[in-house]
Design a protein around this motif. Sequence first.
Motif, PDB file in Angstrom:
ATOM      1  N   ALA A  41       2.990   5.424  14.337  1.00  0.00           N
ATOM      2  CA  ALA A  41       2.770   4.062  14.839  1.00  0.00           C
ATOM      3  C   ALA A  41       3.348   3.907  16.245  1.00  0.00           C
ATOM      4  O   ALA A  41       4.404   4.457  16.569  1.00  0.00           O
ATOM      5  N   SER A  42       2.644   3.148  17.078  1.00  0.00           N
ATOM      6  CA  SER A  42       3.143   2.837  18.424  1.00  0.00           C
ATOM      7  C   SER A  42       4.296   1.841  18.302  1.00  0.00           C
ATOM      8  O   SER A  42       4.487   1.226  17.243  1.00  0.00           O
ATOM      9  N   GLY A  44       4.389  -1.012  19.627  1.00  0.00           N
ATOM     10  CA  GLY A  44       3.759  -2.304  19.372  1.00  0.00           C
ATOM     11  C   GLY A  44       3.438  -2.498  17.900  1.00  0.00           C
ATOM     12  O   GLY A  44       3.609  -3.591  17.346  1.00  0.00           O
ATOM     13  N   GLU A  45       2.968  -1.430  17.262  1.00  0.00           N
ATOM     14  CA  GLU A  45       2.669  -1.498  15.826  1.00  0.00           C
ATOM     15  C   GLU A  45       3.944  -1.643  15.009  1.00  0.00           C
ATOM     16  O   GLU A  45       3.971  -2.394  14.027  1.00  0.00           O
ATOM     17  N   SER A  48       5.044  -5.169  15.329  1.00  0.00           N
ATOM     18  CA  SER A  48       4.186  -6.023  14.509  1.00  0.00           C
ATOM     19  C   SER A  48       4.603  -5.974  13.039  1.00  0.00           C
ATOM     20  O   SER A  48       4.616  -6.991  12.348  1.00  0.00           O
ATOM     21  N   ARG A  49       4.953  -4.785  12.557  1.00  0.00           N
ATOM     22  CA  ARG A  49       5.421  -4.651  11.168  1.00  0.00           C
ATOM     23  C   ARG A  49       6.716  -5.419  10.954  1.00  0.00           C
ATOM     24  O   ARG A  49       6.893  -6.076   9.924  1.00  0.00           O
ATOM     25  N   GLN A  52       5.924  -9.121  10.872  1.00  0.00           N
ATOM     26  CA  GLN A  52       5.317  -9.527   9.602  1.00  0.00           C
ATOM     27  C   GLN A  52       6.353  -9.566   8.477  1.00  0.00           C
ATOM     28  O   GLN A  52       6.362 -10.496   7.665  1.00  0.00           O
ATOM     29  N   ARG A  93      11.351   5.075  11.554  1.00  0.00           N
ATOM     30  CA  ARG A  93      10.098   5.788  11.278  1.00  0.00           C
ATOM     31  C   ARG A  93      10.237   6.689  10.047  1.00  0.00           C
ATOM     32  O   ARG A  93       9.331   6.789   9.231  1.00  0.00           O
TER      33      ARG A  93
END
Length: 120
Positions: A41-42, A44-45, A48-49, A52, A93
Amino acid sequence: MRAVLRPVLAAIAIAASTHAALAAASNMPTQYQPDPALKTASMGELQSRVRQACAVTQARMQNVSELSMSRKCDCYAGRTMRALSADEVQAYRDTGVFNETARAKALGALDACKLPRPQM
């Protein structure tokens, strides 16, 4: 024979309950498997996680809609991810959860963004 068996069974029961209590006190569920998508995942991703997860957690804690938490959780996710070192991001990660030093930074971001801390 029963006199010997009774203390042995009691010791086994105590050992089993101690193991269960330690597992229950753990920060991470014992059967938890991190999402393999975290590995690629970047940033940014990842942010976003985190955003959320914040929205879901805070909405439950405050008994409001997830949408109403958007601005504050955006603040939280941005501050948290910017504060993490490369090693802390890699640990996230690898495990899907913040390590101890990252958790301290995340708690600071909750405070800065005026979000209540979850009860531990």
